[in-house]
Design an enzyme around this catalytic site. Structure first.
Site, PDB file in Angstrom:
ATOM      1  N   GLU A  53       0.825  -1.209   0.000  1.00  7.39           N
ATOM      2  CA  GLU A  53       0.000   0.000   0.000  1.00  7.39           C
ATOM      3  C   GLU A  53       0.862   1.264   0.000  1.00  7.39           C
ATOM      4  O   GLU A  53       0.530   2.255  -0.665  1.00  7.39           O
ATOM      5  CB  GLU A  53      -0.926   0.006   1.219  1.00  7.39           C
ATOM      6  CG  GLU A  53      -1.858  -1.185   1.295  1.00  7.39           C
ATOM      7  CD  GLU A  53      -1.303  -2.337   2.118  1.00  7.39           C
ATOM      8  OE1 GLU A  53      -2.077  -2.941   2.885  1.00  7.39           O
ATOM      9  OE2 GLU A  53      -0.090  -2.631   1.997  1.00  7.39           O
ATOM     10  N   ARG A 192      13.001 -23.544  -5.584  1.00  3.25           N
ATOM     11  CA  ARG A 192      13.755 -23.414  -4.329  1.00  3.25           C
ATOM     12  C   ARG A 192      13.804 -21.955  -3.878  1.00  3.25           C
ATOM     13  O   ARG A 192      13.710 -21.661  -2.685  1.00  3.25           O
ATOM     14  CB  ARG A 192      15.176 -23.945  -4.512  1.00  3.25           C
ATOM     15  CG  ARG A 192      15.285 -25.452  -4.656  1.00  3.25           C
ATOM     16  CD  ARG A 192      16.730 -25.857  -4.902  1.00  3.25           C
ATOM     17  NE  ARG A 192      16.893 -27.299  -5.018  1.00  3.25           N
ATOM     18  CZ  ARG A 192      18.044 -27.916  -5.241  1.00  3.25           C
ATOM     19  NH1 ARG A 192      19.157 -27.187  -5.367  1.00  3.25           N
ATOM     20  NH2 ARG A 192      18.110 -29.233  -5.342  1.00  3.25           N
TER      21      ARG A 192
END
Length: 349
Positions: A53, A192
């Site tokens: 935000e 990974r």
């Protein structure tokens, strides 16, 4: 596509840029819309850095438009002071009056408090737009906070006739037997980089001498977890090179001189092994783990039903005999090809 779904979908796309980089925080995306046009957007890039935000608000060039705009965010804005100030405060202080949220946050420090703060300040708040997709986006974060364990991914490659590896040879060199091609290997390294930890059993560590890093992909190396009941993994193994935090799960912690980031944790191999592993990883605040072998380790988690998804490659080699691959039963999520290899993803639901 409905207007709110359109912009929450964009939030999800943005959030995915942070996958593997924000632990222990969730991945979050946010867009700010004025007159059906995006005037600002952002995502959470790294723990300790500004949230989605904040990045979205900061990207808006004409701040006078904020009071007439709608902010969309894939996860409930935070309401507490952590490494950064509360995002709900920022939204209120920016004059934004309309907030569309994908899903509420399960973290106890937030868990509806951000929504309440916004509503108490007079904001019009809607929650639950593309909620299923937003929860899927943060499946690791949700699993960790609701089930008190990491999200568990099982991954293995098997031959065309269903073997993980051929029968071991006496005095063989310590290196992997490759079943899949280079594109699959690169994809696995990408995976990974998206997970917080990676785990193998003793036999795999001894036979393959794996590095368990992301050398074929740009991204963070996961924490390495290894089961070693009697500490029989050679001390000169790559797992003990000190390059990455490594947790050794054993019955008898060692007094050997090893790098500082090699940590020993004690567990009882006679008890529920998978559950104990989950408890230890939860204590280390590990939200996700990809288990890459071997058969015994994989089967332990399958038998105790402690897994969330299985990613299974089938390559071209035909071994005729060897170490049989485990079997995981669930709902088929996807099936595709990676060059000459076949990939099947199964969900445990």
């Amino acid at each position: 596509m409905k207007i709110h779904e359109k912009y929450i979908n964009r939030c999800i796309q943005l959030a995915q840029n942070g996958l593997g980089r924000t632990y222990p925080n969730p991945v979050v995306g946010s867009v700010i819309v004025h007159n059906d046009a995006i005037i600002g957007e952002g995502w959470h890039q790294k723990a300790g850095e500004p949230h989605a935000e904040v990045n979205a608000v900061n990207s808006v060039k004409d701040k006078s438009l904020l009071s007439k705009s709608t902010i969309y965010v894939s996860l409930e804005p935070c309401s507490h002071y952590g490494k950064t100030p509360p995002c709900s405060n920022l939204i209120i202080d920016s004059g934004i009056k309309k907030v569309i949220i994908g899903t509420a946050d399960p973290f106890s420090e937030v868990a509806g408090k951000g929504i309440k703060k916004l509503m108490d300040a007079g904001c019009e708040v809607r929650v639950g737009v593309l909620e299923k997709e937003c929860r899927e986006l943060n499946k690791r974060f949700f699993t960790f906070h609701t089930k008190q364990r990491p999200y568990i991914i099982l991954k293995w490659a098997q031959s065309s006739d269903g073997f993980l590896a051929p029968l071991p040879l006496k005095n063989a060199e310590r290196k992997p037997v490759w079943i899949t091609g280079k594109y699959t290997q690169q994809l696995v390294h990408k995976w990974r980089s998206e997970e917080q930890a990676i785990m193998v059993g003793t036999n795999t560590a001894v036979a393959d001498n794996p590095k368990l890093n992301t050398r074929l992909w740009q991204g963070n190396n996961p924490v390495r977890i290894v089961l070693d009941r009697t500490l029989r993994i050679p001390q000169d193994s790559h797992l003990f090179d000190g390059s990455v935090k490594t947790i050794v799960l054993t019955e008898n912690p060692s007094e050997k001189i090893l790098p500082k980031n090699v940590i020993f944790e004690t567990l009882n191999f006679q008890e529920d092994l998978a559950q104990q592993v989950c408890e230890i990883l939860f204590r280390h605040e590990i939200q996700s783990v990809i288990i890459e072998g071997g058969r015994e380790t994989l089967q332990t988690f399958i038998d105790t039903n402690l897994w969330d998804e299985a990613r299974i490659f089938t390559g071209k080699p035909h071994f005729r005999e060897g170490i049989k691959a485990p079997e995981a039963f669930g709902s088929l999520a996807s099936e595709t090809r990676v060059d000459e290899d076949h990939l099947k993803i199964i969900l445990n639901d």
